[in-house]
Write a protein that holds these residues in place. Structure first.
Motif, PDB file in Angstrom:
ATOM      1  N   SER A  23      92.057 101.166  90.016  1.00  0.00           N
ATOM      2  CA  SER A  23      92.824 101.705  88.938  1.00  0.00           C
ATOM      3  C   SER A  23      92.347 103.064  88.705  1.00  0.00           C
ATOM      4  N   GLY A  87      95.292 105.235  90.768  1.00  0.00           N
ATOM      5  CA  GLY A  87      95.894 104.806  89.478  1.00  0.00           C
ATOM      6  C   GLY A  87      96.762 103.432  90.002  1.00  0.00           C
ATOM      7  N   ASN A  89      97.646  99.265  89.260  1.00  0.00           N
ATOM      8  CA  ASN A  89      97.651  98.226  88.645  1.00  0.00           C
ATOM      9  C   ASN A  89      96.936  97.110  89.180  1.00  0.00           C
ATOM     10  N   LEU A  98     102.417  99.879  80.578  1.00  0.00           N
ATOM     11  CA  LEU A  98     101.449 100.950  81.563  1.00  0.00           C
ATOM     12  C   LEU A  98      99.783 100.133  81.754  1.00  0.00           C
ATOM     13  N   SER A  99      99.691 100.281  82.987  1.00  0.00           N
ATOM     14  CA  SER A  99      98.239  99.923  82.962  1.00  0.00           C
ATOM     15  C   SER A  99      97.230 101.074  82.984  1.00  0.00           C
ATOM     16  N   ASP A 102      98.119 103.555  85.642  1.00  0.00           N
ATOM     17  CA  ASP A 102      98.872 104.641  84.958  1.00  0.00           C
ATOM     18  C   ASP A 102      98.496 105.462  84.234  1.00  0.00           C
ATOM     19  N   HIS A 103      97.749 105.321  83.111  1.00  0.00           N
ATOM     20  CA  HIS A 103      96.863 106.158  82.151  1.00  0.00           C
ATOM     21  C   HIS A 103      96.298 107.186  82.786  1.00  0.00           C
ATOM     22  N   ARG A 106      98.490 109.600  84.759  1.00  0.00           N
ATOM     23  CA  ARG A 106      99.181 110.442  83.879  1.00  0.00           C
ATOM     24  C   ARG A 106      98.207 111.699  83.293  1.00  0.00           C
ATOM     25  N   GLY A 125      99.632 104.510  91.731  1.00  0.00           N
ATOM     26  CA  GLY A 125     100.451 103.441  91.235  1.00  0.00           C
ATOM     27  C   GLY A 125     100.430 102.436  92.173  1.00  0.00           C
TER      28      GLY A 125
END
Length: 148
Positions: A23, A87, A89, A98-99, A102-103, A106, A125
């Motif tokens: 992640s 990034g 999951n 949103l995992s 994802d945060h 972003r 992702g």
């Protein structure tokens, strides 16, 4: 050199930088001639009292450290090209929406855009680990998907 979460490194042409991402996100910044490159490996944190993830000091500090390392070589971040990787999951059976990954993605893309840094490639992702390897030079970083 192998980077772990929170690490930042600078390499010169021919140096090898690598990391393994779930992640977390790695940002690679390089001058357009690809003679110098910097890489960081970061992750957001989220506490149970927060409604959404906010960047840790780690993420901000990593990007600031990269900027300083590059500036010491006479390169401004604005002149750099960026590669953004990671990034994922890592818990797709548990996390819907949103995992953390994802945060992380972003934050990286938004922060680089706000600083005027051009992202030439983003591999973000999904539900895989990514092994990122880059030998500072003209070739793009190599990204290998590693299934969960």
């Amino acid at each position: 050199m192998t980077l772990h979460p929170g690490d930042v490194a600078l390499g010169l042409r021919g140096d090898r930088l690598e990391t393994l991402l779930g992640s977390c996100v790695a940002i690679v910044l390089t001058d357009p001639r690809r003679t110098v490159g910097a890489m960081c490996h970061f992750v957001y944190t989220r506490t149970s009292t927060q409604r959404s993830a906010v960047p840790t000091a780690q993420a901000d500090q990593a990007l600031q450290s990269m900027a300083r390392l590059l500036q010491d070589r006479g390169i401004r971040m604005l002149q750099c090209e960026a590669f953004v990787v990671g990034g994922g999951n890592m818990f797709p059976g548990i996390v819907s929406g949103l995992s953390v990954g994802d945060h992380n993605a972003r934050w990286a893309l938004g922060t680089l855009a706000a600083q005027g840094v051009r992202v030439v490639s983003a591999d973000l992702g999904g539900t895989v680990y990514r092994r990122l390897r880059w030998t500072v030079g003209p070739q793009a970083p190599q990204i290998e998907a590693v299934p969960l």
